[in-house]
Design an enzyme around this catalytic site. Structure first.
Site: not given
Ligand SMILES: Nc1nc2c(ncn2[C@@H]2O[C@H](COP(=O)(O)OP(=O)(O)O)[C@@H](O)[C@H]2O)c(=O)[nH]1
Lengths: 633, 301
Positions: A30, A34, A473, A540
């Site tokens: 609810g 409520d 690299s 990455s």
């Protein structure tokens, strides 16, 4: 309730009656205020699940935190965690227990706050019935529509519409009926098996445990009567037999049993069963339990099956009857409820757990997102926390499953983030996309081992990760040269080069970065299959992708090499002038500047480029390969 | 084929067995916390069922504060022998050396001899999953506890950082150093436990059954004088009363109830008429609301 316990003859009969009680699991939902907590508190109170000491505490708490003047605030019975009590809200799913002499109940109490989709779905996943509360003064709200939708999505077939606070609208019958009409109007589409509307006052107890004299116009049952009486199809009569193998029990050479819990239908000793994945068959020799062998086992029972002959089956396999097999496929269409803090990245590899099986999975196509207030479907690129979407998933291996509508146990799954291990989504399979049932994996004669053997080496991936300018690299090139001189067969995949060819359609958004790495990882895997030592030199930046890459090759074949340089140093080196451009805002999503880099926490090799020359660092990588037994000294 | 759903005790039993098997299938070093109480007796029984005909494939760990009832220790050693359990007993030697005891040190005693001791034993055994007998109905803050309760590398419990549990798909993944506490009896109530013990004829420590025992009355609580270490207050003289225990722990900290229930059916009958929760007898919970949550954050079970 006391009166429910009266009139029971002997104690043992009474105990037997209790052992034989059925169990109903239901969910309450609810909007805030409520009266949900009040309702549950009242059920616990009136069924005497409360002890005197708890009552004393409740009374003192009511005076301290209560919202009900001098009266008892039943809601305080169920608002559990300290933090929540202080903020006066409930933020998680709580489970409550009570029993009458006819049934034992487990209530999943889910709050109506921001996290409601995730919490509701959690509570609903194990519930047979949902109690939807609405405030009689406000009628059907957007929240009510959401709740009804999630309840139906999770496969709950029985709904109670609790029209609460009816005392505040003067117990008005017309008001009640108009709310019921509104509900039925939009809920008809969900085809619930039963919808029972009950006018009630949770605070005062009207129509909760017993029919209220204050609403003579209402002829239906009180809530508890309904909960006690509603017939729930306990084990899906007529459902197909499903037995996910959970654990293989092999105490000694003479016994091999398949332990698991029947997830659908039933089975008898002597029945022929089939392993869904392979099609291999055998007969059930015994249904073993510590209390002796059983003639049959039915849904929900945890047993151990032995077969009349040896077959290839292990954890994750599903046993079924040959006439009614589950689907087997590596591609499925499913609804996803996203629960992760980080949003869904299509293409990223997650772990998918379905039954006792865990495989890799990626969303290949997000068909749409569902706007749960209007039930409209919208185009979407991603799903955020609490979003619901419909998508295609591609799995690393085929799984056996049933559509969720046919079997909640074999049609459901969760997605797990490979890196954080968080549960990020709940899924409901709607259908398989390709019946892989009849397509058998070709066992190729020339395999990886054969190729590697003819090259005289052990294949591996050396995954160099680090910031732009860290020296990946340079070092990777040196390592490859050294390997080449040692007579090893290698291949170097370099970020810049691959982006000119294979991946030239990809940019630098998070989603594209994920796809970029996925393709590279798959390519590297093919080279490993070919028997090569593969050097991958890619920024990455995300841990999840690197974990994914590690996951697609065999254990011991993947080496993460962290080429480490502080951002300031890399920026200082700036061999390609990229940092300067990024700082000037000419390059968007540049790692380290405007896009995150997630450092490896546990790299196989860590190379501190501020402490040694590239030559020495490259030698260290070679050393590592030697120690790992990949290359001879 | 009957379409009658399984009766509730069978469903609870089956669920607990499923949970135990899931742990054994996915963790490397599971352990079962064995506290010798009725919940532990039920867990042990379920573990024997789950892996039958194999014995439970994990060790049983008892945290011995040295203040347990003597009958508990006797029962523990009997059970270990009878079922050939790999029983491991751990005591916080350092706490013992410092003379930490339940009379002088109150909450510190629990912290050092139970919570710290447990952490030490779990770390030393490098266990990645530990079964506990806690139930959600025991206490309000437990109502939201997961079946698989995630603990950080420092064994802390963060209520905000628990994983959602849907269907019976438990996420069992942990990183090195992290661990999971697993509660196979999460969905059981105290009454279920007693009914199951009755239905399955499970042995439990005789202290649960009413008998004449020496006690003193202190602050409205009945405390049993189990050995000569019990410190009597001026004027206190132990007297024989017909009592039993609804929960067992360290004898100076565990209150008894007056009762005539000397058999299992009588205990179950008494349960139905009961007007106080079992925690009433656990003196540890008598501090302010939220106490249990605090203890759990610190690593108490
Ligand atoms: N008049 C009236 N008040 C109610 C009723 N049910 C709940 N309340 C009150 O509504 C407020 C919110 O109730 P609560 O149970 O905390 O709502 P929740 O947020 O749905 O759990 C409290 O002050 C309750 O006392 C009812 O049937 N009638």
């Amino acid at each position: 309730m006391a009166h429910r316990l009266e009139g029971i003859a002997g104690l043992s009969a009474f105990v037997a009656a209790h052992e034989g009680k059925s169990l109903l699991r239901f969910l309450t939902c609810g909007s805030v205020d409520d009266g949900k907590s009040t309702l549950i508190g009242r059920l616990l109170y009136d069924t005497k699940r409360l002890f005197e000491d708890q009552l004393v505490r409740l009374k003192s708490d009511s005076a301290k935190y209560g919202t009900n003047g001098s009266g008892i605030d039943f809601a305080l019975l169920v608002d559990g965690l300290q933090a929540e009590r202080e903020q006066g809200i409930t933020i998680d799913v709580a489970y409550r227990y009570f029993a009458t002499d006819r049934r034992r109940f487990i209530v999943a109490d889910t709050p109506g706050h921001e996290q409601y989709t995730r919490n509701m779905a959690t509570g609903a996943s194990t519930a047979d019935l949902a109690v939807l509360l609405v405030d009689a003064r406000h009628g059907i709200l957007r929240q009510t529509r959401r709740h009804a939708y999630i309840v139906s999505l999770l496969g709950i077939r029985h709904v109670v519409l609790a029209v609460n606070k009816i005392d505040l609208v003067g117990f008005d019958q017309d008001r009640f009926q108009s709310i019921v009409r509104d509900f039925n109007e939009f809920a008809a589409a969900f085809r619930f098996e039963s919808v029972t509307a009950i006018p009630m006052s949770a605070r005062d107890g009207d129509n909760v445990i017993a029919r209220s004299p204050r609403m003579p116009w209402y002829a239906g049952p009180a809530l508890l009567d309904h909960l006690e009486e509603i017939a729930i199809d306990g084990n899906g009569e007529g459902a197909a037999f499903r037995f996910p193998v959970q654990w293989v029990n092999r105490p000694d050479l003479t016994f091999r049993g398949y332990a698991g819990t029947v997830a659908g239908g039933s089975v008898k000793a002597g029945d022929e069963v089939v392993v869904a994945r392979t099609g291999e068959t055998a007969r059930i020799a015994r249904i073993v339990t510590m209390d002796g062998d059983l003639p049959a086992a039915e849904t929900g029972q945890s047993v151990t099956l032995t077969l009349d002959r040896e077959i290839d089956a292990s954890r994750g396999d599903v046993l079924a009857l040959p006439a009614r097999r589950p689907e087997v496929s590596d591609q499925v269409a499913a609804h996803l409820i996203w629960m992760g803090q980080e949003e869904l990245l299509p293409g990223r590899s997650y772990l998918l757990k379905a039954g006792s099986r865990t495989v890799g999975a990626a969303v290949t196509e997000l068909k749409h997102r569902i706007e749960i207030e209007t039930f409209a479907t919208l185009a979407a690129k991603t799903l955020a926390l609490n979003d619901i979407g419909f998508c295609n998933l591609s799995l690393s291996e085929p799984i056996a499953f049933d559509p969720y509508d046919e079997n909640r146990a074999t049609g459901s799954f969760i997605l797990i983030d490979r890196f954080t291990n968080a549960t990020v989504a709940a899924g409901m399979i709607r259908f398989g996309l390709r019946r892989a049932s009849n397509i058998h994996w070709q066992a190729l004669d020339v395999n990886k081992e054969a190729r590697a053997a003819s090259l005289g080496q052990r294949p591996a991936i050396l995954w160099f990760t680090g910031l732009s300018g860290a020296g990946k690299s340079t070092i990777a090139n040196l390592v490859e040269k050294k390997l080449h001189l040692m007579g090893r067969h290698t291949y170097l995949l370099d970020g810049d080069n691959v982006r000119h060819g294979l991946n030239r359609d990809l940019g630098f958004t998070d989603a594209d970065r994920v796809e970029n790495i996925r393709r590279v990882a798959e390519t590297a895997k093919l080279f490993v299959d070919a028997g090569l030592i593969v050097l991958v030199s890619f920024i990455s930046p995300f841990r999840s992708e690197r974990e994914m890459a590690r996951g697609i090759v065999r254990e011991g074949e993947f080496f993460e090499v962290f080429v480490e340089a502080p951002l300031a140093v890399a920026e200082e080196r700036d061999p390609k002038g990229l940092y300067k451009k990024a700082r000037a805002g000419e390059i968007k999503n540049f790692t380290g500047i405007s896009s995150p880099y997630e450092e490896p926490l546990n790299p196989d090799v860590r190379l501190d480029t501020t402490s040694a020359s590239a030559e020495i660092l490259a030698e260290r990588v070679i050393e590592h390969l030697v120690r790992a037994g990949k290359i001879p000294r | 084929m009957s379409s009658e759903p399984l009766p509730h005790l069978r469903r609870l039993e089956s669920e607990a067995i499923f949970i135990m098997r899931e742990v054994v299938a996915t963790f490397e070093r599971p352990v079962m916390l064995y506290s010798i109480g009725k919940d532990s007796s039920v867990m042990l029984h379920l573990a024997r069922k789950a892996f039958h005909p194999a014995p439970p494939p994990f060790p049983f760990l008892h945290i011995d504060t040295t203040w347990k009832f003597r009958e508990m220790i006797r029962f523990r050693d009997d059970a270990a022998r009878r079922y050939r359990l790999d029983l491991r007993v751990h005591t916080n030697r350092d706490g013992l050396a410092r003379g930490i005891n339940p009379f002088d040190h109150g909450p510190l005693y629990t912290q050092v001899m139970k919570t710290e001791a447990l952490k030490q034993a779990l770390a030393a055994g490098r266990y990645d999953a530990a079964f506990g007998g806690a139930r959600r109905d025991e206490e309000k803050s437990r109502a939201k506890e997961r079946v698989f309760s995630f603990r950080s590398a420092s064994q802390a419990w963060d209520p905000k950082n628990q994983r959602p549990e849907l269907w019976s798909l438990y996420n069992t993944r942990v990183r090195p150093g992290e661990s999971i506490r697993v509660f196979p009896l999460s969905n059981w109530t105290e009454l279920d436990i007693w009914q199951y013990i009755l239905a399955e004829d499970i042995p439990i420590v005789p202290l649960y059954f009413a008998a004449e025992r020496p006690v003193v009355e202190r602050g409205g609580q009945l405390i049993m004088v189990d050995d000569e270490r019990m410190r009597l207050l001026p004027g206190e003289v132990p007297q024989k009363r017909r009592i039993r225990f609804r929960t067992l722990g360290c004898y100076p900290l565990t209150a008894a109830v007056e009762s005539d229930a000397a058999t299992l059916p009588e205990i179950v009958a008494e349960m139905f008429a009961a007007r106080t929760s079992e925690r009433e007898g656990r003196l540890i919970d008598h501090d302010e609301a939220g106490a249990m949550e605090m203890k759990k954050r610190e690593g108490y079970f």
